[in-house]
Design a protein around this motif. Structure first.
Motif, PDB file in Angstrom:
ATOM      1  N   PHE A  23       0.832  -1.191   0.000  1.00  0.00           N
ATOM      2  CA  PHE A  23       0.000   0.000   0.000  1.00  0.00           C
ATOM      3  C   PHE A  23       0.868   1.242   0.000  1.00  0.00           C
ATOM      4  N   ASP A  24       0.264   2.304  -0.445  1.00  0.00           N
ATOM      5  CA  ASP A  24       0.857   3.629  -0.340  1.00  0.00           C
ATOM      6  C   ASP A  24      -0.305   4.571  -0.081  1.00  0.00           C
ATOM      7  N   GLY A  25      -0.023   5.757   0.361  1.00  0.00           N
ATOM      8  CA  GLY A  25      -1.102   6.702   0.587  1.00  0.00           C
ATOM      9  C   GLY A  25      -0.742   7.729   1.634  1.00  0.00           C
ATOM     10  N   GLU A  26      -1.764   8.464   2.006  1.00  0.00           N
ATOM     11  CA  GLU A  26      -1.623   9.500   3.014  1.00  0.00           C
ATOM     12  C   GLU A  26      -2.813   9.407   3.941  1.00  0.00           C
ATOM     13  N   GLY A  27      -2.561   9.660   5.206  1.00  0.00           N
ATOM     14  CA  GLY A  27      -3.675   9.646   6.133  1.00  0.00           C
ATOM     15  C   GLY A  27      -3.213   9.664   7.570  1.00  0.00           C
ATOM     16  N   CYS A  28      -4.173   9.548   8.434  1.00  0.00           N
ATOM     17  CA  CYS A  28      -3.914   9.573   9.871  1.00  0.00           C
ATOM     18  C   CYS A  28      -3.243   8.271  10.312  1.00  0.00           C
ATOM     19  N   SER A  29      -2.827   8.252  11.564  1.00  0.00           N
ATOM     20  CA  SER A  29      -2.144   7.072  12.096  1.00  0.00           C
ATOM     21  C   SER A  29      -3.051   5.839  12.076  1.00  0.00           C
ATOM     22  N   ILE A  30      -4.333   6.024  12.318  1.00  0.00           N
ATOM     23  CA  ILE A  30      -5.270   4.885  12.310  1.00  0.00           C
ATOM     24  C   ILE A  30      -5.363   4.290  10.904  1.00  0.00           C
ATOM     25  N   SER A  31      -5.546   5.129   9.909  1.00  0.00           N
ATOM     26  CA  SER A  31      -5.700   4.684   8.531  1.00  0.00           C
ATOM     27  C   SER A  31      -4.456   3.961   8.023  1.00  0.00           C
ATOM     28  N   MET A  32      -3.310   4.564   8.211  1.00  0.00           N
ATOM     29  CA  MET A  32      -2.070   4.005   7.676  1.00  0.00           C
ATOM     30  C   MET A  32      -1.617   2.773   8.463  1.00  0.00           C
ATOM     31  N   SER A  33      -1.797   2.764   9.769  1.00  0.00           N
ATOM     32  CA  SER A  33      -1.415   1.581  10.537  1.00  0.00           C
ATOM     33  C   SER A  33      -2.355   0.416  10.221  1.00  0.00           C
ATOM     34  N   SER A  34      -3.628   0.708   9.994  1.00  0.00           N
ATOM     35  CA  SER A  34      -4.577  -0.338   9.626  1.00  0.00           C
ATOM     36  C   SER A  34      -4.178  -0.976   8.292  1.00  0.00           C
ATOM     37  N   ALA A  35      -3.750  -0.156   7.339  1.00  0.00           N
ATOM     38  CA  ALA A  35      -3.302  -0.672   6.033  1.00  0.00           C
ATOM     39  C   ALA A  35      -2.073  -1.564   6.209  1.00  0.00           C
ATOM     40  N   SER A  36      -1.148  -1.122   7.045  1.00  0.00           N
ATOM     41  CA  SER A  36       0.059  -1.904   7.308  1.00  0.00           C
ATOM     42  C   SER A  36      -0.297  -3.257   7.930  1.00  0.00           C
ATOM     43  N   MET A  37      -1.158  -3.225   8.926  1.00  0.00           N
ATOM     44  CA  MET A  37      -1.568  -4.458   9.612  1.00  0.00           C
ATOM     45  C   MET A  37      -2.318  -5.391   8.679  1.00  0.00           C
ATOM     46  N   MET A  38      -3.221  -4.812   7.872  1.00  0.00           N
ATOM     47  CA  MET A  38      -4.019  -5.626   6.961  1.00  0.00           C
ATOM     48  C   MET A  38      -3.137  -6.331   5.936  1.00  0.00           C
ATOM     49  N   THR A  39      -2.204  -5.601   5.324  1.00  0.00           N
ATOM     50  CA  THR A  39      -1.358  -6.227   4.302  1.00  0.00           C
ATOM     51  C   THR A  39      -0.550  -7.366   4.901  1.00  0.00           C
ATOM     52  N   GLN A  40      -0.110  -7.197   6.127  1.00  0.00           N
ATOM     53  CA  GLN A  40       0.619  -8.267   6.811  1.00  0.00           C
ATOM     54  C   GLN A  40      -0.263  -9.486   7.017  1.00  0.00           C
ATOM     55  N   LEU A  41      -1.485  -9.248   7.445  1.00  0.00           N
ATOM     56  CA  LEU A  41      -2.388 -10.334   7.815  1.00  0.00           C
ATOM     57  C   LEU A  41      -2.901 -11.135   6.616  1.00  0.00           C
ATOM     58  N   ILE A  42      -3.135 -10.485   5.487  1.00  0.00           N
ATOM     59  CA  ILE A  42      -3.769 -11.201   4.366  1.00  0.00           C
ATOM     60  C   ILE A  42      -2.782 -11.905   3.447  1.00  0.00           C
ATOM     61  N   LYS A  43      -1.504 -11.575   3.540  1.00  0.00           N
ATOM     62  CA  LYS A  43      -0.514 -12.241   2.678  1.00  0.00           C
ATOM     63  C   LYS A  43      -0.528 -13.740   2.923  1.00  0.00           C
TER      64      LYS A  43
END
Length: 142
Positions: free
Chosen positions: A61-81
């Motif tokens: 992922f890439d993007g811009e946003g608050c800590s909740i949005s960006m950390s959620s993206a980081s966590m999600m990509t880790q979890l679904i791989k």
């Protein structure tokens, strides 16, 4: 562990993913690409998925946003791989239930994602937390 200590631990996990995002970047070849934003607050995500034989082989992922949005993206990509598409979609459903404060399945270890559980107490932040998950759902369904 007291509620205060648990809350602090969850905040630490969220800030770690925000400051040191996992899977930041994009996948170049044969990737599903999804761009979404949250017009309410300006969060924006560019999600790329490499899906092979029904399995999420890679997610970035890439993007811009608050800590909740960006950390959620980081966590999600880790979890679904490495997950099958139906498992990734089930995880998105579980995450959605968690964000609504509902009981959710313990079929999967949600790992760091559980740190976002407290977001359910702040309705205005739920869209921030679910942005990446909605993008993933859209991408794997296409």
């Amino acid at each position: 562990m007291s509620f205060n200590n648990l809350d602090q631990l969850y905040r630490s996990v969220i800030m770690d993913h925000y400051k040191n995002p996992r899977n930041k970047g994009s996948i170049e070849n044969d990737a599903v690409t999804i761009d979404m934003n949250n017009p309410t607050c300006g969060d924006r995500i560019h999600l790329t998925l490499k899906v092979t034989d029904g399995i999420v082989e890679d997610a970035k992922f890439d993007g811009e946003g608050c800590s909740i949005s960006m950390s959620s993206a980081s966590m999600m990509t880790q979890l679904i791989k490495g997950k099958k598409i139906d498992e990734a979609l089930e995880l998105a459903d579980i995450f959605s239930k968690m964000m609504m404060g509902e009981d959710y399945s313990d079929k999967y270890d949600l790992e760091d994602v559980e740190a976002l559980q407290g977001v359910s107490q702040f309705p205005a932040r739920i869209k921030c937390a679910t942005l990446a998950w909605k993008a993933m759902e859209k991408g794997v369904k296409e």
